[in-house]
Write a protein that holds these residues in place. Sequence first.
Motif, mmCIF file in Angstrom:
data_model
loop_
_atom_site.group_PDB
_atom_site.id
_atom_site.type_symbol
_atom_site.label_atom_id
_atom_site.label_comp_id
_atom_site.label_asym_id
_atom_site.label_seq_id
_atom_site.Cartn_x
_atom_site.Cartn_y
_atom_site.Cartn_z
ATOM 1 N N LEU A 78 9.528 -1.423 -2.123
ATOM 2 C CA LEU A 78 9.563 -2.552 -3.040
ATOM 3 C C LEU A 78 10.670 -3.527 -2.637
ATOM 4 O O LEU A 78 10.467 -4.748 -2.659
ATOM 5 N N THR A 79 11.805 -2.984 -2.222
ATOM 6 C CA THR A 79 12.898 -3.831 -1.734
ATOM 7 C C THR A 79 12.460 -4.607 -0.493
ATOM 8 O O THR A 79 12.755 -5.799 -0.355
ATOM 9 N N GLY A 80 11.739 -3.944 0.401
ATOM 10 C CA GLY A 80 11.217 -4.612 1.588
ATOM 11 C C GLY A 80 10.246 -5.729 1.245
ATOM 12 O O GLY A 80 10.269 -6.802 1.859
ATOM 13 N N ALA A 118 10.056 16.388 -4.516
ATOM 14 C CA ALA A 118 8.998 15.547 -3.942
ATOM 15 C C ALA A 118 8.906 14.225 -4.688
ATOM 16 O O ALA A 118 8.746 13.157 -4.079
ATOM 17 N N ARG A 119 9.017 14.290 -6.004
ATOM 18 C CA ARG A 119 8.953 13.072 -6.811
ATOM 19 C C ARG A 119 10.147 12.169 -6.546
ATOM 20 O O ARG A 119 10.002 10.941 -6.475
ATOM 21 N N ALA A 120 11.323 12.770 -6.379
ATOM 22 C CA ALA A 120 12.527 11.980 -6.101
ATOM 23 C C ALA A 120 12.426 11.295 -4.737
ATOM 24 O O ALA A 120 12.774 10.115 -4.597
ATOM 25 N N LEU A 121 11.941 12.026 -3.751
ATOM 26 C CA LEU A 121 11.756 11.443 -2.419
ATOM 27 C C LEU A 121 10.740 10.298 -2.472
ATOM 28 O O LEU A 121 10.969 9.225 -1.901
ATOM 29 N N ALA A 122 9.636 10.521 -3.180
ATOM 30 C CA ALA A 122 8.614 9.476 -3.308
ATOM 31 C C ALA A 122 9.159 8.267 -4.052
ATOM 32 O O ALA A 122 8.870 7.118 -3.684
ATOM 33 N N ALA A 123 9.970 8.501 -5.088
ATOM 34 C CA ALA A 123 10.558 7.391 -5.842
ATOM 35 C C ALA A 123 11.489 6.568 -4.950
ATOM 36 O O ALA A 123 11.456 5.337 -4.975
ATOM 37 N N GLY A 124 12.309 7.252 -4.153
ATOM 38 C CA GLY A 124 13.199 6.545 -3.232
ATOM 39 C C GLY A 124 12.429 5.736 -2.207
ATOM 40 O O GLY A 124 12.776 4.588 -1.907
ATOM 41 N N LEU A 125 11.363 6.324 -1.694
ATOM 42 C CA LEU A 125 10.519 5.619 -0.728
ATOM 43 C C LEU A 125 9.842 4.414 -1.367
ATOM 44 O O LEU A 125 9.788 3.328 -0.777
ATOM 45 N N LEU A 127 0.833 -1.209 0.000
ATOM 46 C CA LEU A 127 0.000 0.000 0.000
ATOM 47 C C LEU A 127 0.866 1.257 0.000
ATOM 48 O O LEU A 127 0.570 2.230 -0.698
ATOM 49 N N GLY A 128 1.957 1.235 0.771
ATOM 50 C CA GLY A 128 2.887 2.356 0.784
ATOM 51 C C GLY A 128 3.569 2.546 -0.556
ATOM 52 O O GLY A 128 3.755 3.677 -1.031
ATOM 53 N N TYR A 129 3.932 1.431 -1.205
ATOM 54 C CA TYR A 129 4.562 1.488 -2.527
ATOM 55 C C TYR A 129 3.612 2.115 -3.543
ATOM 56 O O TYR A 129 4.022 2.950 -4.356
ATOM 57 N N ILE A 130 2.356 1.744 -3.490
ATOM 58 C CA ILE A 130 1.375 2.294 -4.416
ATOM 59 C C ILE A 130 1.243 3.804 -4.213
ATOM 60 O O ILE A 130 1.269 4.584 -5.173
ATOM 61 N N ALA A 131 1.132 4.232 -2.960
ATOM 62 C CA ALA A 131 0.981 5.663 -2.667
ATOM 63 C C ALA A 131 2.219 6.448 -3.098
ATOM 64 O O ALA A 131 2.110 7.488 -3.764
ATOM 65 N N ALA A 132 3.397 5.961 -2.739
ATOM 66 C CA ALA A 132 4.633 6.659 -3.095
ATOM 67 C C ALA A 132 4.852 6.640 -4.610
ATOM 68 O O ALA A 132 5.287 7.634 -5.193
ATOM 69 N N GLY A 133 4.525 5.529 -5.235
ATOM 70 C CA GLY A 133 4.670 5.421 -6.681
ATOM 71 C C GLY A 133 3.767 6.385 -7.427
ATOM 72 O O GLY A 133 4.144 6.937 -8.465
#
Length: 124
Positions: A111-113, A99-106, A81-87
């Motif tokens: 996704l790694t998790g 903001a987009r770079a921070l969201a992409a990193g998150l 759910l977090g990946y979907i929101a950040a993506g």
Amino acid sequence: MEAYPLIRLVHMLAAYLTGLLFVLRLLLDLAGQPGWRQTPLRWLPHVNDTVLLAMALSLLVLGGWQITAHSWLALKLLLLLGYIAAGMVAMRPRFDLPARALAAGLALAQLTGIYYLAVSRPAF
């Protein structure tokens, strides 16, 4: 139960493709190539993620997995759910680049998790 290995394989392939498509779209945006938004790259990840989710639900049913009994699975769902929101933020051009770079990193961290939990299935 004979279908389980095939469903698991399709699920795994779709999971890897999810990461690949996400990174590809990020790199195209970073390279100043927003034209990908008028190609199948705009909708292909959604088709892939639908397959991924369908296979995940099939694995839950066939494998008898219970989210409440397997905490790693519950955490995987929360990370999803977090990946979907950040993506969503990372892919929206209306947000500024930091903001987009921070969201992409998150999104990539989540996704790694998800991948880690899928492979290791740790007991909490």
